[in-house]
Motif scaffolding. Structure first.
Motif: not given
Length: 183
Positions: A38-40, A54-61, A89-97, A99-107
């Motif tokens: 995710y990126s801001l 710089d900050i990168i947030i990642r969900l690792r499945h 709950d990965p989907e809840a974390i995705h929605k939280m991110l 909401t905070l302005g962080w969006y999926p950028a790279i897979e």
């Protein structure tokens, strides 16, 4: 904790694994990882011209779990403050991110095998779209000198026939970003 690592391109992961086993390393079975970075505010700056802070947030499945990981870059892409936790709950974390302005950028999709070599963690990676790599990392305290740790890591991989000429300084996410949009 501060994670300092080097990433090396390799031609033959099987040969690297064989040499690690000769040193007594127990290499894990392949672990399938699907990372969503995710990126801001949808920024791509972190992938175009990464900078200290710089900050990168990642969900690792993974097969049976998902991890939330935050990395804040220090002296380079292989030198980060890192925080990680398992999420229920990965989907809840995705929605939280979002909401905070962080969006999926790279897979990033990869098969990873891991082992320990003394105090170091080694990862043998087959990365979709990129090829074969080996990472060696050391977890240190926040005040460690990254150049001294890098020298230590390069010395540690000499027996594998690897050196600074094999280094890839960009993260997998940056490399995939730089490949450009898929056709």
């Amino acid at each position: 904790m501060r994670e300092i690592e080097i990433k090396l391109r390799v031609n033959n992961l099987e040969e690297i694994e064989k040499k690690l086993k000769e040193r007594g390393c127990i290499v894990s079975e392949p672990i399938s990882q699907y990372d969503v970075n995710y990126s801001l505010k949808g920024s791509r700056n972190e992938f175009e011209s990464a900078q200290e802070g710089d900050i990168i947030i990642r969900l690792r499945h993974l097969k049976d779990t998902t991890q939330l990981n935050l990395k804040q870059q220090r002296s380079g892409e292989g030198d980060n403050l890192e925080y990680e936790t398992e999420v229920k709950d990965p989907e809840a974390i995705h929605k939280m991110l979002e909401t905070l302005g962080w969006y999926p950028a790279i897979e990033v999709k990869k098969l990873r095998r891991k082992c320990k070599l003394g105090e170091y963690e080694i990862c043998l990676d087959e990365v979709e779209k990129l090829g074969s790599f080996m990472e060696i990392e050391k977890m240190t305290d926040d005040s460690s000198n990254p150049e001294k740790v890098r020298e230590e890591l390069f010395k540690e991989v000499e027996f594998l026939g690897l050196s600074e000429k094999d280094e890839e300084t960009r993260g997998y996410d940056t490399q995939i970003y730089q490949l450009g949009p898929e056709k």
